[in-house]
Motif scaffolding. Structure first.
Motif, PDB file in Angstrom:
ATOM      1  N   HIS A   1     -15.239   9.001 -94.702  1.00 54.62           N
ATOM      2  CA  HIS A   1     -16.199  10.072 -94.983  1.00 54.62           C
ATOM      3  C   HIS A   1     -15.543  11.200 -95.776  1.00 54.62           C
ATOM      4  CE1 HIS A   1     -19.463  12.876 -94.518  1.00 54.62           C
ATOM      5  NE2 HIS A   1     -18.656  13.759 -93.967  1.00 54.62           N
ATOM      6  N   GLU A   2     -14.360  11.624 -95.385  1.00 54.85           N
ATOM      7  CA  GLU A   2     -13.704  12.725 -96.090  1.00 54.85           C
ATOM      8  C   GLU A   2     -13.363  12.329 -97.521  1.00 54.85           C
ATOM      9  OE1 GLU A   2     -10.462  14.102 -93.693  1.00 54.85           O
ATOM     10  OE2 GLU A   2     -11.786  15.081 -92.228  1.00 54.85           O
ATOM     11  N   LYS A   3     -13.017  11.061 -97.742  1.00 54.11           N
ATOM     12  CA  LYS A   3     -12.773  10.590 -99.111  1.00 54.11           C
ATOM     13  C   LYS A   3     -14.076  10.597 -99.909  1.00 54.11           C
ATOM     14  CE  LYS A   3     -10.873   6.788-101.868  1.00 54.11           C
ATOM     15  NZ  LYS A   3     -11.995   6.791-102.813  1.00 54.11           N
ATOM     16  N   TRP A   4     -15.154  10.180 -99.274  1.00 53.61           N
ATOM     17  CA  TRP A   4     -16.480  10.177 -99.926  1.00 53.61           C
ATOM     18  C   TRP A   4     -16.873  11.587-100.352  1.00 53.61           C
ATOM     19  CZ3 TRP A   4     -21.194  12.432 -98.595  1.00 53.61           C
ATOM     20  CH2 TRP A   4     -22.326  11.917 -99.232  1.00 53.61           C
ATOM     21  N   VAL A   5     -16.659  12.565 -99.469  1.00 50.26           N
ATOM     22  CA  VAL A   5     -16.971  13.959 -99.790  1.00 50.26           C
ATOM     23  C   VAL A   5     -16.102  14.459-100.931  1.00 50.26           C
ATOM     24  CG1 VAL A   5     -16.894  16.332 -98.929  1.00 50.26           C
ATOM     25  CG2 VAL A   5     -17.834  14.522 -97.489  1.00 50.26           C
ATOM     26  N   LYS A   6     -14.823  14.157-100.874  1.00 41.86           N
ATOM     27  CA  LYS A   6     -13.893  14.619-101.910  1.00 41.86           C
ATOM     28  C   LYS A   6     -14.239  14.028-103.266  1.00 41.86           C
ATOM     29  CE  LYS A   6      -8.967  14.984-103.028  1.00 41.86           C
ATOM     30  NZ  LYS A   6      -7.583  14.649-102.589  1.00 41.86           N
ATOM     31  N   ASP A   7     -14.601  12.748-103.293  1.00 39.66           N
ATOM     32  CA  ASP A   7     -14.935  12.087-104.560  1.00 39.66           C
ATOM     33  C   ASP A   7     -16.171  12.705-105.206  1.00 39.66           C
ATOM     34  OD1 ASP A   7     -12.810  10.398-104.281  1.00 39.66           O
ATOM     35  OD2 ASP A   7     -13.988   8.691-103.537  1.00 39.66           O
ATOM     36  N   ARG A   8     -17.109  13.183-104.368  1.00 41.76           N
ATOM     37  CA  ARG A   8     -18.359  13.714-104.903  1.00 41.76           C
ATOM     38  C   ARG A   8     -18.339  15.210-105.135  1.00 41.76           C
ATOM     39  NH1 ARG A   8     -18.815   9.171-102.959  1.00 41.76           N
ATOM     40  NH2 ARG A   8     -20.478   7.697-103.440  1.00 41.76           N
ATOM     41  N   LEU A   9     -17.519  15.914-104.397  1.00 36.36           N
ATOM     42  CA  LEU A   9     -17.500  17.369-104.520  1.00 36.36           C
ATOM     43  C   LEU A   9     -16.215  17.913-105.124  1.00 36.36           C
ATOM     44  CD1 LEU A   9     -19.092  18.392-101.092  1.00 36.36           C
ATOM     45  CD2 LEU A   9     -20.226  17.929-103.259  1.00 36.36           C
ATOM     46  N   GLY A  10     -15.225  17.047-105.334  1.00 36.74           N
ATOM     47  CA  GLY A  10     -13.955  17.510-105.869  1.00 36.74           C
ATOM     48  C   GLY A  10     -14.025  17.791-107.359  1.00 36.74           C
ATOM     49  N   PRO A  11     -12.941  18.300-107.934  1.00 37.39           N
ATOM     50  CA  PRO A  11     -12.920  18.650-109.370  1.00 37.39           C
ATOM     51  C   PRO A  11     -13.306  17.503-110.279  1.00 37.39           C
ATOM     52  CG  PRO A  11     -10.988  19.539-108.250  1.00 37.39           C
ATOM     53  CD  PRO A  11     -11.676  18.632-107.257  1.00 37.39           C
ATOM     54  N   SER A  12     -12.904  16.276-109.920  1.00 29.84           N
ATOM     55  CA  SER A  12     -13.202  15.140-110.788  1.00 29.84           C
ATOM     56  C   SER A  12     -14.685  14.819-110.816  1.00 29.84           C
ATOM     57  CB  SER A  12     -12.429  13.903-110.321  1.00 29.84           C
ATOM     58  OG  SER A  12     -12.812  13.553-108.996  1.00 29.84           O
ATOM     59  N   ALA A  13     -15.440  15.347-109.816  1.00 30.64           N
ATOM     60  CA  ALA A  13     -16.860  15.055-109.755  1.00 30.64           C
ATOM     61  C   ALA A  13     -17.706  16.097-110.466  1.00 30.64           C
ATOM     62  CB  ALA A  13     -17.296  14.954-108.290  1.00 30.64           C
ATOM     63  N   GLN A  14     -17.066  17.125-110.998  1.00 28.69           N
ATOM     64  CA  GLN A  14     -17.820  18.166-111.680  1.00 28.69           C
ATOM     65  C   GLN A  14     -18.442  17.615-112.961  1.00 28.69           C
ATOM     66  OE1 GLN A  14     -18.327  21.270-110.379  1.00 28.69           O
ATOM     67  NE2 GLN A  14     -17.312  20.363-108.617  1.00 28.69           N
ATOM     68  N   PRO A  15     -19.668  18.019-113.272  1.00 29.04           N
ATOM     69  CA  PRO A  15     -20.318  17.503-114.492  1.00 29.04           C
ATOM     70  C   PRO A  15     -19.601  17.965-115.744  1.00 29.04           C
ATOM     71  CG  PRO A  15     -21.575  19.323-113.542  1.00 29.04           C
ATOM     72  CD  PRO A  15     -20.518  18.965-112.536  1.00 29.04           C
ATOM     73  N   GLU A  16     -19.729  17.168-116.800  1.00 29.69           N
ATOM     74  CA  GLU A  16     -19.124  17.530-118.077  1.00 29.69           C
ATOM     75  C   GLU A  16     -19.796  18.785-118.632  1.00 29.69           C
ATOM     76  OE1 GLU A  16     -19.245  14.400-120.885  1.00 29.69           O
ATOM     77  OE2 GLU A  16     -18.467  12.881-119.516  1.00 29.69           O
ATOM     78  N   PRO A  17     -19.053  19.577-119.379  1.00 27.22           N
ATOM     79  CA  PRO A  17     -19.667  20.755-120.006  1.00 27.22           C
ATOM     80  C   PRO A  17     -20.818  20.334-120.923  1.00 27.22           C
ATOM     81  CG  PRO A  17     -17.268  20.831-120.196  1.00 27.22           C
ATOM     82  CD  PRO A  17     -17.616  19.464-119.698  1.00 27.22           C
ATOM     83  N   VAL A  18     -21.845  21.145-120.963  1.00 25.60           N
ATOM     84  CA  VAL A  18     -22.979  20.859-121.843  1.00 25.60           C
ATOM     85  C   VAL A  18     -22.554  21.090-123.291  1.00 25.60           C
ATOM     86  CG1 VAL A  18     -25.318  21.546-122.466  1.00 25.60           C
ATOM     87  CG2 VAL A  18     -24.636  21.497-120.059  1.00 25.60           C
ATOM     88  N   ARG A  19     -22.869  20.137-124.156  1.00 23.56           N
ATOM     89  CA  ARG A  19     -22.469  20.256-125.554  1.00 23.56           C
ATOM     90  C   ARG A  19     -23.478  19.529-126.442  1.00 23.56           C
ATOM     91  NH1 ARG A  19     -20.038  16.035-123.256  1.00 23.56           N
ATOM     92  NH2 ARG A  19     -19.535  14.164-124.451  1.00 23.56           N
ATOM     93  N   ILE A  20     -23.456  19.906-127.710  1.00 24.93           N
ATOM     94  CA  ILE A  20     -24.306  19.269-128.710  1.00 24.93           C
ATOM     95  C   ILE A  20     -23.461  18.292-129.516  1.00 24.93           C
ATOM     96  CG2 ILE A  20     -25.765  19.624-130.723  1.00 24.93           C
ATOM     97  CD1 ILE A  20     -26.950  20.729-128.174  1.00 24.93           C
ATOM     98  N   VAL A  21     -23.945  17.066-129.645  1.00 27.53           N
ATOM     99  CA  VAL A  21     -23.237  16.042-130.418  1.00 27.53           C
ATOM    100  C   VAL A  21     -24.032  15.773-131.693  1.00 27.53           C
ATOM    101  CG1 VAL A  21     -22.405  13.662-130.451  1.00 27.53           C
ATOM    102  CG2 VAL A  21     -22.303  15.002-128.331  1.00 27.53           C
ATOM    103  N   ARG A  22     -23.347  15.816-132.821  1.00 31.27           N
ATOM    104  CA  ARG A  22     -23.987  15.562-134.113  1.00 31.27           C
ATOM    105  C   ARG A  22     -23.541  14.198-134.640  1.00 31.27           C
ATOM    106  NH1 ARG A  22     -23.317  20.636-138.025  1.00 31.27           N
ATOM    107  NH2 ARG A  22     -25.150  19.636-138.987  1.00 31.27           N
ATOM    108  N   PHE A  23     -24.427  13.575-135.417  1.00 29.39           N
ATOM    109  CA  PHE A  23     -24.163  12.264-135.996  1.00 29.39           C
ATOM    110  C   PHE A  23     -24.259  12.366-137.512  1.00 29.39           C
ATOM    111  CE2 PHE A  23     -26.243  11.836-131.877  1.00 29.39           C
ATOM    112  CZ  PHE A  23     -25.317  11.067-131.182  1.00 29.39           C
ATOM    113  N   ALA A  24     -23.234  11.870-138.194  1.00 25.76           N
ATOM    114  CA  ALA A  24     -23.167  12.006-139.646  1.00 25.76           C
ATOM    115  C   ALA A  24     -24.415  11.447-140.327  1.00 25.76           C
ATOM    116  CB  ALA A  24     -21.916  11.296-140.171  1.00 25.76           C
ATOM    117  N   ALA A  25     -24.940  10.334-139.809  1.00 23.98           N
ATOM    118  CA  ALA A  25     -26.098   9.709-140.451  1.00 23.98           C
ATOM    119  C   ALA A  25     -27.365  10.540-140.301  1.00 23.98           C
ATOM    120  CB  ALA A  25     -26.322   8.317-139.850  1.00 23.98           C
TER     121      ALA A  25
END
Length: 246
Positions: free
Chosen positions: A100-124
Protein backbone atom coordinates in the motif's frame (compact mmCIF):
# COMPACT_ATOMS: atom_id res chain seq x y z
CA UNK A 1 4.47 3.60 25.66
CA UNK A 2 2.12 5.27 23.16
CA UNK A 3 2.32 6.24 19.51
CA UNK A 4 4.30 9.47 19.16
CA UNK A 5 3.05 12.42 17.15
CA UNK A 6 5.89 11.97 14.67
CA UNK A 7 5.13 8.28 14.18
CA UNK A 8 1.45 9.07 13.69
CA UNK A 9 2.20 11.76 11.08
CA UNK A 10 4.57 9.48 9.14
CA UNK A 11 2.05 6.61 9.20
CA UNK A 12 -0.81 8.75 7.87
CA UNK A 13 1.45 10.49 5.37
CA UNK A 14 2.87 7.30 3.88
CA UNK A 15 -0.60 5.75 3.78
CA UNK A 16 -2.10 8.76 1.98
CA UNK A 17 -5.03 8.90 4.45
CA UNK A 18 -6.28 5.68 2.85
CA UNK A 19 -7.07 2.23 4.21
CA UNK A 20 -4.26 -0.15 3.26
CA UNK A 21 -6.85 -2.87 2.62
CA UNK A 22 -9.62 -1.20 0.58
CA UNK A 23 -8.15 2.26 -0.22
CA UNK A 24 -11.13 4.00 1.41
CA UNK A 25 -10.61 7.62 2.50
CA UNK A 26 -10.18 7.75 6.26
CA UNK A 27 -11.19 11.37 6.82
CA UNK A 28 -14.77 12.35 5.97
CA UNK A 29 -15.31 16.00 5.06
CA UNK A 30 -17.16 18.30 7.40
CA UNK A 31 -20.86 18.83 6.84
CA UNK A 32 -22.74 22.10 7.09
CA UNK A 33 -23.30 21.50 10.81
CA UNK A 34 -20.53 19.12 11.94
CA UNK A 35 -16.73 18.91 11.86
CA UNK A 36 -14.66 16.36 9.94
CA UNK A 37 -14.82 12.72 11.03
CA UNK A 38 -11.80 10.39 11.24
CA UNK A 39 -12.93 6.89 10.31
CA UNK A 40 -9.52 5.23 10.26
CA UNK A 41 -7.56 3.37 12.93
CA UNK A 42 -3.84 3.12 13.65
CA UNK A 43 -3.70 -0.66 13.97
CA UNK A 44 -1.03 -2.83 15.58
CA UNK A 45 0.26 -5.69 13.47
CA UNK A 46 1.59 -7.41 16.60
CA UNK A 47 -0.69 -6.85 19.57
CA UNK A 48 0.91 -5.74 22.82
CA UNK A 49 -1.72 -7.58 24.82
CA UNK A 50 -0.91 -11.24 25.67
CA UNK A 51 -4.34 -12.31 24.47
CA UNK A 52 -4.39 -9.94 21.50
CA UNK A 53 -4.21 -10.90 17.82
CA UNK A 54 -0.81 -12.00 16.55
CA UNK A 55 0.82 -11.38 19.95
CA UNK A 56 4.50 -12.27 19.98
CA UNK A 57 6.18 -12.35 23.40
CA UNK A 58 9.58 -11.93 21.76
CA UNK A 59 8.68 -8.37 20.73
CA UNK A 60 9.85 -5.85 23.31
CA UNK A 61 7.13 -3.54 24.71
CA UNK A 62 8.86 -0.49 23.24
CA UNK A 63 8.54 -1.99 19.78
CA UNK A 64 4.76 -2.30 19.88
CA UNK A 65 4.12 1.36 19.01
CA UNK A 66 6.98 1.53 16.52
CA UNK A 67 6.18 2.61 12.96
CA UNK A 68 7.05 -0.82 11.53
CA UNK A 69 4.34 -2.40 13.71
CA UNK A 70 1.58 0.01 12.69
CA UNK A 71 -0.90 -0.22 9.84
CA UNK A 72 -3.57 2.27 8.80
CA UNK A 73 -6.98 0.66 8.20
CA UNK A 74 -10.63 1.62 8.05
CA UNK A 75 -12.61 0.39 11.02
CA UNK A 76 -14.27 -2.41 9.05
CA UNK A 77 -10.95 -3.94 8.02
CA UNK A 78 -9.38 -3.28 11.41
CA UNK A 79 -12.04 -5.53 12.93
CA UNK A 80 -11.65 -8.07 10.12
CA UNK A 81 -7.90 -8.56 10.51
CA UNK A 82 -8.15 -8.75 14.29
CA UNK A 83 -11.08 -11.21 14.15
CA UNK A 84 -9.18 -13.45 11.71
CA UNK A 85 -5.54 -13.46 12.91
CA UNK A 86 -4.85 -16.88 11.40
CA UNK A 87 -5.81 -15.61 7.97
CA UNK A 88 -4.20 -12.19 8.37
CA UNK A 89 -0.86 -13.13 9.87
CA UNK A 90 1.82 -10.64 10.84
CA UNK A 91 3.75 -11.33 7.63
CA UNK A 92 0.59 -10.88 5.57
CA UNK A 93 -0.14 -7.51 7.16
CA UNK A 94 3.46 -6.35 6.78
CA UNK A 95 3.28 -7.17 3.07
CA UNK A 96 -0.10 -5.45 2.82
CA UNK A 97 1.37 -2.34 4.41
CA UNK A 98 4.46 -2.34 2.16
CA UNK A 99 2.37 -2.79 -0.99
CA UNK A 100 0.00 0.00 0.00
CA UNK A 101 2.73 2.50 0.89
CA UNK A 102 4.48 1.77 -2.42
CA UNK A 103 1.16 2.26 -4.25
CA UNK A 104 0.68 5.65 -2.55
CA UNK A 105 4.24 6.73 -3.28
CA UNK A 106 3.99 5.75 -6.95
CA UNK A 107 0.83 7.82 -7.38
CA UNK A 108 1.56 10.80 -5.18
CA UNK A 109 5.35 11.02 -5.37
CA UNK A 110 7.36 13.41 -7.58
CA UNK A 111 7.47 10.93 -10.45
CA UNK A 112 3.67 10.91 -10.54
CA UNK A 113 3.33 14.64 -11.02
CA UNK A 114 1.75 15.61 -14.36
CA UNK A 115 3.93 17.01 -17.11
CA UNK A 116 3.99 20.80 -17.43
CA UNK A 117 1.35 22.13 -19.80
CA UNK A 118 2.91 23.13 -23.11
CA UNK A 119 2.05 23.86 -26.73
CA UNK A 120 3.54 21.57 -29.37
CA UNK A 121 3.89 22.84 -32.94
CA UNK A 122 4.24 20.74 -36.09
CA UNK A 123 6.25 21.95 -39.07
CA UNK A 124 3.66 20.65 -41.54
CA UNK A 125 0.90 22.67 -39.86
CA UNK A 126 2.73 26.03 -39.82
CA UNK A 127 1.27 28.16 -42.66
CA UNK A 128 3.76 28.90 -45.42
CA UNK A 129 1.49 31.56 -46.92
CA UNK A 130 -1.22 33.75 -45.43
CA UNK A 131 -4.42 34.46 -47.36
CA UNK A 132 -5.69 37.96 -48.08
CA UNK A 133 -8.78 38.60 -45.96
CA UNK A 134 -11.25 41.00 -47.57
CA UNK A 135 -14.30 40.63 -45.30
CA UNK A 136 -15.00 40.74 -41.60
CA UNK A 137 -16.91 37.46 -41.89
CA UNK A 138 -13.87 35.66 -43.32
CA UNK A 139 -11.66 37.06 -40.59
CA UNK A 140 -14.11 36.05 -37.88
CA UNK A 141 -14.46 32.54 -39.35
CA UNK A 142 -10.69 32.10 -39.21
CA UNK A 143 -10.36 33.52 -35.69
CA UNK A 144 -13.29 31.65 -34.13
CA UNK A 145 -12.12 28.68 -32.11
CA UNK A 146 -8.53 29.88 -31.99
CA UNK A 147 -6.86 29.85 -28.59
CA UNK A 148 -3.84 31.96 -29.50
CA UNK A 149 -2.65 34.43 -32.11
CA UNK A 150 0.53 35.61 -33.81
CA UNK A 151 0.29 39.27 -34.83
CA UNK A 152 2.57 41.13 -37.23
CA UNK A 153 2.34 44.65 -38.65
CA UNK A 154 4.72 47.28 -40.10
CA UNK A 155 7.08 48.92 -37.64
CA UNK A 156 6.93 52.39 -39.18
CA UNK A 157 3.20 53.06 -38.82
CA UNK A 158 2.18 56.64 -38.16
CA UNK A 159 0.07 57.28 -35.07
CA UNK A 160 -3.26 57.31 -36.94
CA UNK A 161 -2.47 54.00 -38.67
CA UNK A 162 -1.30 52.49 -35.41
CA UNK A 163 -4.64 53.40 -33.84
CA UNK A 164 -6.46 51.59 -36.67
CA UNK A 165 -4.31 48.48 -36.29
CA UNK A 166 -4.64 48.46 -32.51
CA UNK A 167 -8.41 48.85 -32.71
CA UNK A 168 -8.75 45.85 -35.05
CA UNK A 169 -6.50 43.60 -32.96
CA UNK A 170 -8.21 44.50 -29.69
CA UNK A 171 -11.69 44.22 -31.17
CA UNK A 172 -10.91 40.80 -32.63
CA UNK A 173 -9.55 39.62 -29.28
CA UNK A 174 -12.64 40.82 -27.43
CA UNK A 175 -15.11 39.16 -29.78
CA UNK A 176 -13.26 35.83 -29.93
CA UNK A 177 -12.93 35.75 -26.13
CA UNK A 178 -16.68 36.30 -25.88
CA UNK A 179 -17.26 33.02 -27.67
CA UNK A 180 -19.92 34.21 -30.19
CA UNK A 181 -22.48 31.55 -29.23
CA UNK A 182 -25.51 33.49 -30.44
CA UNK A 183 -26.24 34.62 -34.04
CA UNK A 184 -26.80 38.24 -33.02
CA UNK A 185 -23.39 38.27 -31.32
CA UNK A 186 -21.69 37.11 -34.53
CA UNK A 187 -23.56 39.68 -36.60
CA UNK A 188 -22.54 42.45 -34.19
CA UNK A 189 -18.94 41.23 -34.28
CA UNK A 190 -18.88 41.23 -38.09
CA UNK A 191 -20.27 44.77 -38.26
CA UNK A 192 -17.76 46.05 -35.70
CA UNK A 193 -14.80 44.35 -37.41
CA UNK A 194 -15.99 45.55 -40.81
CA UNK A 195 -15.66 49.12 -39.52
CA UNK A 196 -12.11 48.35 -38.37
CA UNK A 197 -11.19 46.82 -41.72
CA UNK A 198 -12.66 49.81 -43.56
CA UNK A 199 -10.39 52.05 -41.51
CA UNK A 200 -7.39 49.92 -42.42
CA UNK A 201 -8.33 50.04 -46.10
CA UNK A 202 -8.53 53.85 -46.00
CA UNK A 203 -5.07 53.85 -44.40
CA UNK A 204 -3.71 51.72 -47.24
CA UNK A 205 -3.35 48.56 -45.15
CA UNK A 206 -4.37 44.97 -45.87
CA UNK A 207 -5.05 41.96 -43.62
CA UNK A 208 -3.64 38.49 -44.27
CA UNK A 209 -4.43 35.49 -42.06
CA UNK A 210 -4.27 31.70 -41.68
CA UNK A 211 -4.87 29.10 -38.96
CA UNK A 212 -2.28 26.77 -37.48
CA UNK A 213 -3.24 23.52 -35.76
CA UNK A 214 -1.10 22.89 -32.69
CA UNK A 215 -1.44 20.49 -29.75
CA UNK A 216 -1.87 21.16 -26.05
CA UNK A 217 -0.02 18.58 -23.96
CA UNK A 218 0.68 18.00 -20.28
CA UNK A 219 -1.41 18.42 -17.18
CA UNK A 220 -3.92 15.75 -16.23
CA UNK A 221 -5.88 15.62 -19.48
CA UNK A 222 -5.20 13.87 -22.77
CA UNK A 223 -3.53 15.91 -25.56
CA UNK A 224 -5.99 18.15 -27.37
CA UNK A 225 -6.09 20.35 -30.45
CA UNK A 226 -5.00 23.96 -29.99
CA UNK A 227 -5.53 26.43 -32.85
CA UNK A 228 -3.60 29.66 -33.35
CA UNK A 229 -4.34 32.46 -35.80
CA UNK A 230 -1.55 34.05 -37.82
CA UNK A 231 -2.55 37.64 -38.55
CA UNK A 232 -0.39 40.01 -40.59
CA UNK A 233 -1.18 43.58 -41.57
CA UNK A 234 0.84 44.98 -44.47
CA UNK A 235 0.80 48.05 -46.66
CA UNK A 236 -1.04 47.68 -49.93
CA UNK A 237 2.17 48.38 -51.83
CA UNK A 238 4.25 45.86 -49.84
CA UNK A 239 6.38 43.98 -52.43
CA UNK A 240 6.33 40.83 -50.29
CA UNK A 241 2.72 40.07 -51.25
CA UNK A 242 2.33 37.09 -53.59
CA UNK A 243 -0.97 36.71 -55.49
CA UNK A 244 -2.74 33.33 -55.16
CA UNK A 245 -1.71 30.99 -57.96
CA UNK A 246 1.54 32.79 -58.62
Amino acid sequence: MSITDKTRKVLWGRSGNLCAFCKAHLVVDASAVDAESVVGDECHIISGAPSGPRHDPSIAPEGIDNLVNLLLLCRVHHKLVDDQPETFTADTLRQLKANHEKWVKDRLGPSAQPEPVRIVRFAAEIPKHLTLVTSAKSLLDLASGCHGRYDDYPENLIEEDLDCVGALLQNLTDWVDLGLHEPHERISAQKSLADNMSGLDQAGLRVYAAREKQQLRGGVLAPSAFYALHLRIVRQDDPGQVPLGA
